[in-house]
Every structure is written in C-alpha cells, then in structure tokens.
Design an enzyme around this catalytic site. Structure first.
Site, PDB file in Angstrom:
ATOM      1  N   LEU A  50      35.798 -43.065 -18.201  1.00 39.35           N
ATOM      2  CA  LEU A  50      35.218 -44.299 -19.310  1.00 39.35           C
ATOM      3  C   LEU A  50      35.424 -44.106 -20.560  1.00 39.35           C
ATOM      4  CD1 LEU A  50      31.546 -44.578 -17.797  1.00 39.35           C
ATOM      5  CD2 LEU A  50      33.521 -46.489 -17.542  1.00 39.35           C
ATOM      6  N   ASP A  51      36.140 -45.314 -21.077  1.00 42.89           N
ATOM      7  CA  ASP A  51      36.426 -45.190 -22.541  1.00 42.89           C
ATOM      8  C   ASP A  51      35.259 -44.751 -23.524  1.00 42.89           C
ATOM      9  OD1 ASP A  51      39.021 -46.076 -22.164  1.00 42.89           O
ATOM     10  OD2 ASP A  51      38.209 -48.285 -22.298  1.00 42.89           O
TER      11      ASP A  51
END
Length: 300
Positions: free
Chosen positions: A37-38
């Site tokens: 996930l960013d």
C-alpha cells in the site's frame, strides 16, 4: 504463536515496509506482507509471519477492494495528492458522465502503471528514476477490474468516491488518472483505503496499537489467523502423521494411498494443500498423475 496471518489497518503516512519492520521487532520472527500500500493509503494490509511467509503469493493473487476519492480538475505527476500539478482543467464531470465512463474500466483492460510506482526499470524502481527527473516509460499491462461502483459525487469539493474491486496488479492511481483523461477534466487520488484482500476485510482488522497491546498482554492469538486462511483456492487433503513425515523430508507421495479424507482425485488442478488431521499444515504440493510433490514444506 510463531506462525500465521495478521490483518493490519495500515495508518496514513506509513509505508508497508515500515509496518513490516515494526512487526519484526514486535514478534521477533520472519515477517512479510501481501500487497504493498502506498504511504498515503490506509486499510487492509495482510501480514504473514513465521512459516506463513511461504504463502504470501496466495493472498497477493486474491481479489482486492478499494474505496477511493478522486479529485477532479488537476493531473499530478504522482497521480495522487502528493505530486506536482502538471495539467489543469476547468471542466467538471457530471454523475451521469462518470457512470458512463466507468463502464470502459470493467473487465480486462490495458493499464499503464504510474511512473511513481515500485516497478523496476533497468534495475531501479520507477519512482526513484522519476524523483531524479528522468523520463520513465512503462509498458501497458493487462489487468482485471471486476467491479467499479460510484458511491457519491460532491460538486462542492469537485470529488467523486468510488469502490473498486479488482485482481492483482491494478494501480488505483492509474485508474484515477485515466478516468480523468477520459472525462476530459483530469483527476488524481485524494484519498485511498483498501477494504479487502481475499479473506481479510475491515470486519477483522486490527491497528498496530491494538496489536502492541495484545502482544504485551500475551494475547497475540486473538488477532492471528491460521496459515491455511489463504489456502482456500487449493484442494485440501488430510494425511496421517507418518505420511506427513515423508512429505516433510521432501519425498513424493501417491495421494490415492495417503489421503485420509477421500479427496485424492484432484481434477483440473496442478497444486494441493496437505495438512494433518486437526489442521496442522504440512505442505503445498504440485500434483502430477495423482502424485504430490512438495514445493513448500511447513516446519510447524
């Protein structure tokens, strides 16, 4: 408890790698995650520890769901709110035009990932090259989006909220970028939350703070899912203790002779999951002509 899965609610501003690092210190064992996930994204981050790290690809390959807020009127170099503005538009999409455009993004589509992604180009991450000011050209990839739902449109803030369910390899930032181009108004991700990765959902999620409390109280098991939770896509075959010893030594077995639960006929499938009675994990095996060849053995 030395092996299993955790469903971590990744906080805003923290990288997936940072979460893994914290959990390594907390659990004092091998740790891995299933799907990056960013930093600006929050939500479901499945974490494998111990022998469960041998099964991360089975979680990565499952369906995922996201809820995303798209800001209209600007295109940014990172395709999210942290980037530099590179194009602007005074056009704003209507609810009807958004719904019509979304139909183009359901099914198998060709998608060019964001240039600020972790994809390697010539041995370097694309985001590293982009931050150095170098031009990055990424090839289109075939990805599958199973469903896109328009949740709401806010004309005051010029945003739209979407729910996206998709397979492996989809970049939600790229969806926002491409949808903005399709609508002629540009767009970028203002907020992103992952709500599902296969069996892991918001209903069974735990924060890092909650997990730290459980570890301190010796109650880690309350947050742990069994290693086998990501094995639902493979035929499950139970074997006895003696056969399990054979498999753990790396030897092949004939399923017709070894299976306890009668599921030794594995049709149209080249892999299976073996366990002992009681659910003790044994191995993931390749299946050829009724013979199981261990490719991942669990030392539990």
């Amino acid at each position: 408890m030395k092996h299993g899965w955790l469903n971590i609610d990744k906080p805003y501003g923290v990288s997936s790698g940072s979460v893994v690092g914290k959990l390594k210190k907390m659990l004092q064992c091998k740790v891995g995650h299933a799907g990056t996930l960013d930093p600006l994204a929050t939500g479901v981050l499945p974490i494998a520890f111990g022998e469960a790290t041998k099964t991360t690809n089975y979680a990565t390959d499952t369906l995922k769901s996201y809820e995303v807020t798209i800001q209209w009127g600007e295109q940014r170099d990172t395709d999210d709110k942290e980037g530099k503005i590179i194009r602007t538009s005074t056009l704003r999409p209507t609810e009807h035009s958004i719904k019509e455009a979304l139909q183009q993004y359901v099914g198998v589509i060709q998608q060019i990932p964001s240039t600020f992604s972790a994809i390697k180009v010539g041995g370097m991450r694309a985001y590293s090259l982009s931050r150095m000011g170098k031009e990055v050209a990424l090839a289109p990839r075939s990805v599958c989006i199973t469903e896109i739902e328009l949740l709401s449109v806010d004309s005051g803030s010029n945003t739209a909220d979407l729910r996206i369910t998709c397979g492996k390899g989809v970049y939600v930032r790229a969806v926002a970028r491409d949808l903005g181009i399709t609508l002629g108004c540009y767009g970028y991700v203002a907020r992103l939350r992952r709500t599902m990765v296969g069996p892991f959902t918001e209903a069974n999620i735990v924060t890092l703070q909650e997990l730290e409390t459980l570890v301190g109280e010796n109650k880690l098991e309350e947050a742990v899912f069994p290693l086998s939770i990501v094995m639902s896509g493979l035929p499950h075959i139970e074997i006895d203790v003696e056969t399990a010893k054979v498999v753990k030594n790396g030897r092949n077995i004939r399923l017709v002779d070894a299976a306890l639960n009668g599921l030794y006929i594995v049709e149209n499938c080249d892999m299976c999951y073996l366990s002992q009675a009681g659910g003790v994990p044994v191995a993931i095996c390749e299946v050829v002509d009724g013979t199981a060849k261990p490719v991942r053995v669990f030392n539990v």
